[in-house]
Design a protein around this motif. Structure first.
Motif, PDB file in Angstrom:
ATOM      1  N   TYR A 174      -5.564  -0.559  -9.787  1.00  0.00           N
ATOM      2  CA  TYR A 174      -4.526  -1.138  -8.703  1.00  0.00           C
ATOM      3  C   TYR A 174      -4.557  -2.569  -8.675  1.00  0.00           C
ATOM      4  CZ  TYR A 174      -2.327  -1.462  -4.320  1.00  0.00           C
ATOM      5  OH  TYR A 174      -1.754  -1.691  -3.085  1.00  0.00           O
ATOM      6  N   ALA A 175      -5.869  -3.202  -8.227  1.00  0.00           N
ATOM      7  CA  ALA A 175      -5.913  -4.430  -7.833  1.00  0.00           C
ATOM      8  C   ALA A 175      -5.374  -5.480  -9.144  1.00  0.00           C
ATOM      9  CB  ALA A 175      -7.243  -4.847  -7.514  1.00  0.00           C
ATOM     10  N   PHE A 201       0.833  -1.332  -0.038  1.00  0.00           N
ATOM     11  CA  PHE A 201      -0.037  -0.036  -0.021  1.00  0.00           C
ATOM     12  C   PHE A 201       0.841   1.234   0.013  1.00  0.00           C
ATOM     13  CE2 PHE A 201      -3.450  -2.500   2.411  1.00  0.00           C
ATOM     14  CZ  PHE A 201      -3.862  -2.848   1.200  1.00  0.00           C
ATOM     15  N   TRP A 216     -18.839  -1.367   0.270  1.00  0.00           N
ATOM     16  CA  TRP A 216     -18.305  -0.021  -0.649  1.00  0.00           C
ATOM     17  C   TRP A 216     -19.038   0.110  -1.963  1.00  0.00           C
ATOM     18  CZ3 TRP A 216     -12.206   1.316  -0.607  1.00  0.00           C
ATOM     19  CH2 TRP A 216     -12.056   1.758   0.770  1.00  0.00           C
ATOM     20  N   PRO A 265      -7.694   4.823  -0.260  1.00  0.00           N
ATOM     21  CA  PRO A 265      -7.361   4.225  -1.516  1.00  0.00           C
ATOM     22  C   PRO A 265      -6.662   5.386  -2.432  1.00  0.00           C
ATOM     23  CG  PRO A 265      -9.581   3.583  -1.276  1.00  0.00           C
ATOM     24  CD  PRO A 265      -9.110   4.662   0.052  1.00  0.00           C
ATOM     25  N   ILE A 306     -13.840   1.880  -6.095  1.00  0.00           N
ATOM     26  CA  ILE A 306     -12.909   0.602  -5.823  1.00  0.00           C
ATOM     27  C   ILE A 306     -11.870   0.677  -6.811  1.00  0.00           C
ATOM     28  CG2 ILE A 306     -13.030  -1.960  -5.942  1.00  0.00           C
ATOM     29  CD1 ILE A 306     -15.933  -1.394  -4.892  1.00  0.00           C
ATOM     30  N   ALA A 307     -10.674   0.321  -6.168  1.00  0.00           N
ATOM     31  CA  ALA A 307      -9.596   0.470  -6.993  1.00  0.00           C
ATOM     32  C   ALA A 307      -9.354  -0.665  -7.828  1.00  0.00           C
ATOM     33  CB  ALA A 307      -8.328   0.730  -6.065  1.00  0.00           C
ATOM     34  N   PHE A 308     -10.065  -0.970  -8.788  1.00  0.00           N
ATOM     35  CA  PHE A 308      -9.797  -1.885  -9.855  1.00  0.00           C
ATOM     36  C   PHE A 308      -8.752  -2.338 -10.502  1.00  0.00           C
ATOM     37  CE2 PHE A 308     -14.621  -2.118  -9.598  1.00  0.00           C
ATOM     38  CZ  PHE A 308     -14.977  -3.183  -9.372  1.00  0.00           C
ATOM     39  N   GLN A 311      -6.842  -0.636   7.117  1.00  0.00           N
ATOM     40  CA  GLN A 311      -7.327   0.090   5.660  1.00  0.00           C
ATOM     41  C   GLN A 311      -6.511   1.479   5.612  1.00  0.00           C
ATOM     42  OE1 GLN A 311     -11.265  -0.179   7.358  1.00  0.00           O
ATOM     43  NE2 GLN A 311     -11.930  -0.413   5.192  1.00  0.00           N
ATOM     44  N   LEU A 360     -13.108  -9.406   4.323  1.00  0.00           N
ATOM     45  CA  LEU A 360     -12.580  -8.206   3.294  1.00  0.00           C
ATOM     46  C   LEU A 360     -13.516  -8.050   2.160  1.00  0.00           C
ATOM     47  CD1 LEU A 360      -8.961  -9.037   3.107  1.00  0.00           C
ATOM     48  CD2 LEU A 360      -9.786  -7.040   4.064  1.00  0.00           C
ATOM     49  N   VAL A 397      -4.383  -9.886   1.816  1.00  0.00           N
ATOM     50  CA  VAL A 397      -4.454  -8.394   1.351  1.00  0.00           C
ATOM     51  C   VAL A 397      -5.722  -8.375   0.395  1.00  0.00           C
ATOM     52  CG1 VAL A 397      -3.425  -6.534   0.173  1.00  0.00           C
ATOM     53  CG2 VAL A 397      -2.064  -7.985   1.739  1.00  0.00           C
ATOM     54  N   HIS A 398      -6.412  -7.439   0.381  1.00  0.00           N
ATOM     55  CA  HIS A 398      -7.428  -7.278  -0.665  1.00  0.00           C
ATOM     56  C   HIS A 398      -7.357  -5.719  -1.442  1.00  0.00           C
ATOM     57  CE1 HIS A 398     -10.991  -8.506  -2.762  1.00  0.00           C
ATOM     58  NE2 HIS A 398     -11.888  -7.445  -2.079  1.00  0.00           N
ATOM     59  N   PRO A 399      -6.548  -5.901  -2.629  1.00  0.00           N
ATOM     60  CA  PRO A 399      -6.245  -4.373  -3.184  1.00  0.00           C
ATOM     61  C   PRO A 399      -7.363  -3.651  -3.458  1.00  0.00           C
ATOM     62  CG  PRO A 399      -5.073  -6.379  -4.095  1.00  0.00           C
ATOM     63  CD  PRO A 399      -6.112  -7.005  -3.081  1.00  0.00           C
ATOM     64  N   ARG A 400      -8.508  -4.366  -3.721  1.00  0.00           N
ATOM     65  CA  ARG A 400      -9.724  -3.475  -4.354  1.00  0.00           C
ATOM     66  C   ARG A 400     -10.040  -2.623  -3.440  1.00  0.00           C
ATOM     67  NH1 ARG A 400     -13.891  -7.530  -7.471  1.00  0.00           N
ATOM     68  NH2 ARG A 400     -12.341  -8.148  -9.076  1.00  0.00           N
ATOM     69  N   VAL A 401      -9.929  -2.936  -2.131  1.00  0.00           N
ATOM     70  CA  VAL A 401     -10.404  -1.855  -1.144  1.00  0.00           C
ATOM     71  C   VAL A 401      -9.196  -1.189  -0.349  1.00  0.00           C
ATOM     72  CG1 VAL A 401     -12.901  -2.731  -1.140  1.00  0.00           C
ATOM     73  CG2 VAL A 401     -11.191  -3.781   0.532  1.00  0.00           C
ATOM     74  N   CYS A 402      -7.884  -1.688  -0.525  1.00  0.00           N
ATOM     75  CA  CYS A 402      -7.007  -1.073  -0.074  1.00  0.00           C
ATOM     76  C   CYS A 402      -6.990  -1.616   1.472  1.00  0.00           C
ATOM     77  CB  CYS A 402      -6.728   0.225  -0.166  1.00  0.00           C
ATOM     78  SG  CYS A 402      -6.393   0.679  -1.996  1.00  0.00           S
ATOM     79  N   ALA A 403      -7.454  -2.795   1.788  1.00  0.00           N
ATOM     80  CA  ALA A 403      -7.427  -3.127   3.259  1.00  0.00           C
ATOM     81  C   ALA A 403      -6.596  -4.560   3.236  1.00  0.00           C
ATOM     82  CB  ALA A 403      -8.977  -3.435   3.553  1.00  0.00           C
ATOM     83  N   ALA A 404      -6.203  -4.841   4.413  1.00  0.00           N
ATOM     84  CA  ALA A 404      -5.555  -6.244   4.585  1.00  0.00           C
ATOM     85  C   ALA A 404      -5.765  -6.652   6.014  1.00  0.00           C
ATOM     86  CB  ALA A 404      -4.216  -6.151   4.388  1.00  0.00           C
ATOM     87  N   VAL A 451      -2.990   5.377  -1.738  1.00  0.00           N
ATOM     88  CA  VAL A 451      -2.444   4.281  -2.133  1.00  0.00           C
ATOM     89  C   VAL A 451      -2.029   4.366  -3.502  1.00  0.00           C
ATOM     90  CG1 VAL A 451      -2.709   1.627  -2.425  1.00  0.00           C
ATOM     91  CG2 VAL A 451      -3.418   2.419  -0.312  1.00  0.00           C
ATOM     92  N   LEU A 452      -3.262   4.919  -4.247  1.00  0.00           N
ATOM     93  CA  LEU A 452      -3.053   4.994  -5.496  1.00  0.00           C
ATOM     94  C   LEU A 452      -1.989   6.101  -6.053  1.00  0.00           C
ATOM     95  CD1 LEU A 452      -6.627   5.139  -7.208  1.00  0.00           C
ATOM     96  CD2 LEU A 452      -4.873   3.261  -6.971  1.00  0.00           C
ATOM     97  N   LYS A 475     -11.380 -15.889  -4.189  1.00  0.00           N
ATOM     98  CA  LYS A 475     -11.745 -15.167  -2.949  1.00  0.00           C
ATOM     99  C   LYS A 475     -13.283 -15.172  -3.340  1.00  0.00           C
ATOM    100  CE  LYS A 475      -8.002 -12.118  -2.336  1.00  0.00           C
ATOM    101  NZ  LYS A 475      -7.694 -10.353  -2.256  1.00  0.00           N
TER     102      LYS A 475
END
Lengths: 420, 339
Positions: free
Chosen positions: B168-169, A135, B157, A175, B164-166, A172, B150, A378-385, A178-179, B116
């Motif tokens: 980036y993911a 992140f 959200w 985002p 949502i940071a698609f 969290q 998660l 880690v779940h990057p879509r919501v920037c949470a882990a 993080v971006l 997931k």
């Protein structure tokens, strides 16, 4: 901050994605020359090298208090073996199990690299965990995010970078931060575009004194596509999307590939065509509008290769005959590019007000550092882990990400055992 | 430095499409080792070596050096297609080492988005237990729980309309090795039966026993510590061991399912009994006296409950009589737990 964080003369490896750091990683020697050096000297060097990587923001006294000589480890068990044998077979023969025949000898069990886990307590720190979860581009940046209040632990704001995560804690990061941390930086022209937007908004704010006439749009609370879609008609949103595509094509950024340019042009054309037919504007929001277009595209490729009778059955599903005719003009590859471009434009819009280059793309030199250790989920879509458990050593594998080998880590561990 | 960055190091500037891109996968001249091997004509050999890389338990010899594993069962072809070049072979264990000096650390596979989604569906939609999902998909139980948590955040959200940071993911998952989801034949993501090494077993004990004695794992545990249970009771998935035992005894699948159900019911019953006993005990300890205005509750206290410092939260007067020390020098204000 010290003068040379990524020094080139005396190599110190750091927790960062910097290209200088990558260069140092590529050329650092496997083991320091320990011949003709006292044990104390060897330990001192090992400690200095490893501490430069692991928590260099943490004071030495603080770390020596956090250090634990006990090391967590696990052994993966085979449930079939546990069910079928009760352990007595290991005492057979002369007391240490029967000797298997030479052709059935099993491979030696790999050793557990216990001493690579010397800095396991450091991995519990919130700032380190944020860096490990990809992140932030360095632990220092992660630390800054925490201090500036962009990080929440279990839904609550946490401003202490030294917070020791407990198993099950969810953290969290905002985002947008993080971006910014992981995205490519803006070039000169993009920065200029951003400045222009900021100037425009500040001028607007100063001229229109009435506070509740318009929503206060500071450059920070940027006009994201969602906010546009709420206050404009669908036609307006499509037009803004088209504008974005144009702008993207106009920017002289070298990273735009020819393929992407083609996609965008195809996208532009289709949007124009859709805007031309007024009856198509029945949808209420951007999403339904897009869904309609995508649905149309899904229909067309099926009908095209099939018999014309099937295409006539599809007619009532489309809202107007103009749309049907329109869909018929596009071929399947065009439709696919349109769908991809639409999806991409919606998920990753051009937005000069953002502090990173848009559309977002990963920063350079990042891929060599990208890994996620197993103690984090880690779940990057919501920037949470989630911090699942403390790092453990297992046969042949240590979970603490350390760039140094067992020898250096052993010496460092010995240093912290206090009897020098 | 810039000679390296623009020369051999230029390969790290952008991610390798469809693959990881770590330092150890390249030689000194910045050439991808597995691509060179293939061009030398070792293709078939290499394929076999690479085949079984997705499983967690790679073979490692005594010094932690990785031995390429021999093919166990044939899975889908793991060759990645790139646009204009011939397909690149799948990375092996050596290519997943991000720090060339530390072979004992490897970039391990992460869960793919499909996996997931499947976990979330199984737990939240199908209502399967976490234990069950963990055993079928080969994912640790606490990881299953975390994924559900998660994913729930993501759904929330979506509902709220938060961005949502698609992109980036997608970029991140493209740089990491990931475990795909195969619905009918799930690939094991990690070892689920990890036995934590107990503190008491980290010493060597010389314990002579007579030759005629049947000395089992359970007995050995007792030598280390009186309370120490054997491994089959300490692993996370004890029910797998029990099922295998029944299978070993020659019980039919129907019988096994029946036995498993009975055991589950028994466990639930015993849990209920324990809970009831706890409540009864609490009720016994508090004496209630009803008056006109209010109900008085009397409870015995122990003076030792304040502990050595006299400031324990369990102790008497923790909320009334103890002055706060937060303005004293050297007090750590960082919370130890949140939420």
């Amino acid at each position: 901050m010290r003068k040379r964080f990524h020094g080139l003369k005396r190599i110190k490896l750091r927790q960062s994605w910097n290209k200088y750091n990558l260069f140092n990683f590529s050329r650092v020697e496997p083991s320091p020359k320990n011949t003709e050096r006292t044990f104390f000297q060897q330990k001192w060097t090992a400690k200095a090298l490893t501490r430069a990587y692991h928590g260099e923001t943490v004071r030495e006294k603080q770390w020596t208090r956090t250090f634990r000589r006990t090391i967590r480890s696990v052994v993966p068990m085979d449930y079939k073996m546990l069910a079928e044998k009760d352990g007595s077979e290991q005492a057979e023969g002369r007391g240490s199990g029967l000797e298997p025949p030479p052709d059935q000898k099993t491979k030696p069990f790999p050793r557990t690299p216990y001493l690579n886990m010397t800095y396991a307590p450091m991995e519990r720190r919130l700032d380190t965990a944020i860096f490990r979860a990809l992140f932030a581009s360095s632990t220092r940046q992660a630390r800054q995010f925490v201090v500036h209040g962009y990080v929440r632990v279990n839904g609550q704001k946490m401003i202490y970078p030294g917070y020791q995560l407990n198993p099950g804690d969810m953290f969290q990061v905002e985002p947008d931060r993080v971006l910014y941390a992981t995205g490519a930086p803006k070039d000169k022209f993009e920065r200029r575009a951003g400045r222009k937007i900021r100037a425009k908004y500040s001028k607007k704010a100063s001229t229109s004194e009435a506070p509740d006439e318009t929503e206060p749009r500071t450059p920070k609370s940027d006009p994201s596509p969602e906010s546009i879609s709420t206050d404009k008609t669908p036609k307006g949103t499509l037009q803004s999307l088209l504008g974005q595509a144009k702008e993207l094509l106009a920017t002289p950024s070298t990273s735009l590939t020819a393929k992407r340019k083609q996609d965008l042009r195809a996208f532009q054309r289709t949007v124009k065509r859709t805007l031309g037919s007024p009856k198509a504007m029945t949808a209420t929001s951007l999403d339904s509008q897009l869904a309609e277009i995508v649905a149309r595209m899904n229909v067309a490729p099926q009908t095209r290769p099939a018999s014309p009778s099937s295409s006539t059955t599809e007619v009532p599903e489309l809202s107007t005959p103009e749309l049907q005719a329109e869909a018929a003009t596009l071929d399947s590859t065009q439709l696919r590019t349109l769908r991809d471009a639409l999806k991409d434009a919606r998920e990753n819009p051009v937005d000069p007000s953002k502090p990173y280059a848009t559309p977002w793309r990963p920063r350079e030199w990042m891929s060599a550092f990208a890994f996620v250790p197993r103690y984090l989920e880690v779940h990057p879509r919501v920037c949470a882990a989630v911090y699942l458990r403390h790092p453990v050593a297992r046969p042949g594998l240590a979970e603490v990400p350390t760039p140094y080998g067992t020898e250096t880590n052993t010496l460092a561990h010995n240093w912290y055992l206090r009897r020098r | 430095m810039f000679r390296w960055l623009n020369g051999p190091g230029a390969v790290f500037r952008h991610p390798l499409p469809g693959s990881t891109n770590y330092l150890n996968a390249y030689d000194r001249d910045g050439r991808l080792i597995r691509a060179i091997d293939r061009s030398l004509g070792k293709k078939e050999q290499k394929m076999e070596e690479d085949e079984d890389e997705i499983d967690e338990d790679e073979e490692v010899d005594e010094d932690g050096e990785i031995i390429p594993k021999i093919k166990q069962k044939s899975k889908k072809p793991r060759i990645k297609e790139t646009k204009d070049e011939p397909p690149l072979p799948k990375e092996n264990a050596e290519d997943l080492v991000p720090f060339p000096m530390n072979r004992q650390f490897r970039s391990q596979h992460v869960l793919s988005e499909e996996l997931k989604d499947a976990i979330y569906e199984m737990v939240m939609v199908d209502g399967k237990s976490v234990r069950n999902v963990s055993a079928t998909l080969g994912v640790e139980m606490n990881r299953v729980g975390a994924v559900v948590r998660l994913k729930a955040v993501e759904k929330e959200w979506e509902k709220k309309g938060n961005p949502i940071a698609f992109s980036y993911a997608k970029a991140i998952l493209g740089m990491l090795p990931s475990t795909p989801y195969v619905p009918n034949d799930p690939i094991t993501h990690e070892s689920i039966n990890d036995l934590p090494v107990h503190r008491a077993t980290q010493i060597q004990i010389f314990h002579p026993v007579s030759e005629s004695r049947h000395f089992t794992r359970r007995d050995a545990g007792k030598v280390f510590d009186r309370e120490l249970k054997p491994a089959e009771d300490r692993v996370p998935h004890t029910e797998l061991v029990q099922l295998q035992k029944w299978r070993h005894e020659g019980k039919l699948p129907k019988e096994r399912i029946q036995l498993q159900r009975e055991k589950d019911a028994k466990d639930a019953q015993s849990k209920k009994v324990l809970e009831r006993m706890r409540k009864e005990k609490a009720a016994r300890e508090i004496k209630k006296v009803e008056t006109e205005r209010s109900e008085f509750r009397f409870q015995d206290i122990r003076i030792e409950s304040v502990r050595l410092t006299g400031r324990n939260k369990e102790g008497v007067g923790a909320r009334y009589g103890i002055p706060p020390q937060d303005r004293k020098k050297g007090q750590v204000k960082i919370p130890t737990s949140v939420g």
